[in-house]
Design a protein around this motif. Structure first.
Motif, PDB file in Angstrom:
ATOM      1  N   PRO A  46     -36.904 -29.020   7.209  1.00 26.22           N
ATOM      2  CA  PRO A  46     -37.645 -28.654   8.425  1.00 26.22           C
ATOM      3  C   PRO A  46     -36.701 -28.346   9.580  1.00 26.22           C
ATOM      4  CG  PRO A  46     -37.800 -31.009   8.013  1.00 26.22           C
ATOM      5  CD  PRO A  46     -37.147 -30.420   6.813  1.00 26.22           C
ATOM      6  N   GLY A  56     -45.919 -23.155   6.333  1.00 22.23           N
ATOM      7  CA  GLY A  56     -46.510 -24.374   6.875  1.00 22.23           C
ATOM      8  C   GLY A  56     -46.260 -25.612   6.052  1.00 22.23           C
ATOM      9  N   TRP A  57     -45.389 -25.524   5.046  1.00 25.11           N
ATOM     10  CA  TRP A  57     -45.134 -26.672   4.172  1.00 25.11           C
ATOM     11  C   TRP A  57     -44.616 -27.881   4.945  1.00 25.11           C
ATOM     12  CZ3 TRP A  57     -40.575 -29.291   3.556  1.00 25.11           C
ATOM     13  CH2 TRP A  57     -39.445 -28.710   4.125  1.00 25.11           C
ATOM     14  N   ASP A  58     -43.906 -27.627   6.059  1.00 19.37           N
ATOM     15  CA  ASP A  58     -43.279 -28.728   6.799  1.00 19.37           C
ATOM     16  C   ASP A  58     -44.162 -29.284   7.909  1.00 19.37           C
ATOM     17  OD1 ASP A  58     -43.086 -26.399   8.228  1.00 19.37           O
ATOM     18  OD2 ASP A  58     -41.005 -26.689   8.842  1.00 19.37           O
ATOM     19  N   GLU A  59     -45.427 -28.871   7.946  1.00 17.62           N
ATOM     20  CA  GLU A  59     -46.372 -29.503   8.869  1.00 17.62           C
ATOM     21  C   GLU A  59     -46.839 -30.820   8.257  1.00 17.62           C
ATOM     22  OE1 GLU A  59     -49.486 -26.712   9.508  1.00 17.62           O
ATOM     23  OE2 GLU A  59     -48.146 -25.143  10.255  1.00 17.62           O
ATOM     24  N   LEU A  60     -46.990 -31.831   9.078  1.00 13.97           N
ATOM     25  CA  LEU A  60     -47.264 -33.171   8.553  1.00 13.97           C
ATOM     26  C   LEU A  60     -48.555 -33.216   7.737  1.00 13.97           C
ATOM     27  CD1 LEU A  60     -45.842 -35.841   8.493  1.00 13.97           C
ATOM     28  CD2 LEU A  60     -47.200 -36.579  10.453  1.00 13.97           C
ATOM     29  N   PRO A  79     -50.368 -30.591   5.768  1.00 14.05           N
ATOM     30  CA  PRO A  79     -50.441 -29.205   5.307  1.00 14.05           C
ATOM     31  C   PRO A  79     -51.827 -28.858   4.802  1.00 14.05           C
ATOM     32  CG  PRO A  79     -49.432 -30.553   3.626  1.00 14.05           C
ATOM     33  CD  PRO A  79     -49.624 -31.443   4.836  1.00 14.05           C
ATOM     34  N   GLU A 109     -42.146 -38.094   9.710  1.00 10.73           N
ATOM     35  CA  GLU A 109     -41.720 -36.711   9.829  1.00 10.73           C
ATOM     36  C   GLU A 109     -41.411 -36.151   8.434  1.00 10.73           C
ATOM     37  OE1 GLU A 109     -39.386 -36.475  14.110  1.00 10.73           O
ATOM     38  OE2 GLU A 109     -38.224 -36.670  12.257  1.00 10.73           O
TER      39      GLU A 109
END
Length: 204
Positions: free
Chosen positions: A49, A195-199, A201, A19
């Motif tokens: 996040p 979207g930086w915290d999408e696994l 990116p 995560e």
């Protein structure tokens, strides 16, 4: 593999238990096959996040209420495949160099927007004028390690011991001139992209 140019934004994220745990936007100083150098200006906002299971709890900075980086900024030297980075700090009104800080962390894994890593809590610091380096955050590593790094604590300690042996032998794998480095005065704090915290990116 994408190379970043000086002045480009590079997002450093910490990944814990698959995560995204923490992140911030830094600035590229140098990006070569041998070395990735980033700069974190004072005033840079931290990213946490909103969603996740967080099996080891929230990031310590978030628990402490820390929202941004303070001070003169931080220079970070990252080496491909190496489980530590060399951090450079300055302090005081005259921006005095504050020694070499060996930050144990995952070797950088490149992403479309920067790189992923995970801080290992345990560190070494060699203060200016000190005869020898010293361990940092030993008790914190012992307390947090079993939850954050299950099955990895011996390997993390071994990397710290390896760094210590190299330092004791007089080895240098970075250049001392970084202590005198100054950032481009036009470099202001950067913001994390959407979207930086999408696994996984993607480029904005």
């Amino acid at each position: 593999m994408r190379r970043f140019a000086p002045g480009d934004t590079i997002v450093r994220r910490e990944i814990l238990r698959d995560e995204v745990w923490f992140g911030y936007a830094s600035i590229c100083v140098q990006d070569t096959d041998e070395l990735l150098v980033t700069y974190l200006p004072g005033g840079t906002r931290f990213g946490y996040p909103r969603h996740g299971a967080f099996p080891a709890g929230r990031h310590p900075y978030q628990v402490q209420g820390r929202q941004e980086w303070h001070g003169h900024g931080m220079l970070a030297l990252h080496f491909p495949g190496i489980e530590h980075a060399v951090f450079v700090f300055w302090k005081g009104p005259r921006r005095t160099w504050n020694g070499w800080y060996f930050n144990l962390q995952d070797a950088p894994r490149r992403t479309a927007i920067g790189f992923d890593t995970l801080d290992h809590e345990l560190d070494l610091h060699w203060a200016p004028g000190a005869p020898r380096w010293e361990w940092k955050d030993v008790e914190e590593f012992a307390a947090a390690g079993p939850v954050r790094y299950p099955g990895r604590m011996e390997a993390i300690q071994a990397e710290g011991d390896r760094v210590a042996r190299l330092l004791d032998a007089g080895e240098r794998w970075w250049h001392d001139s970084w202590a005198d480095w100054h950032p481009d005065p036009r470099w202001l704090p950067r913001q994390l992209p959407a979207g930086w915290d999408e696994l996984a990116p993607t480029l904005p």
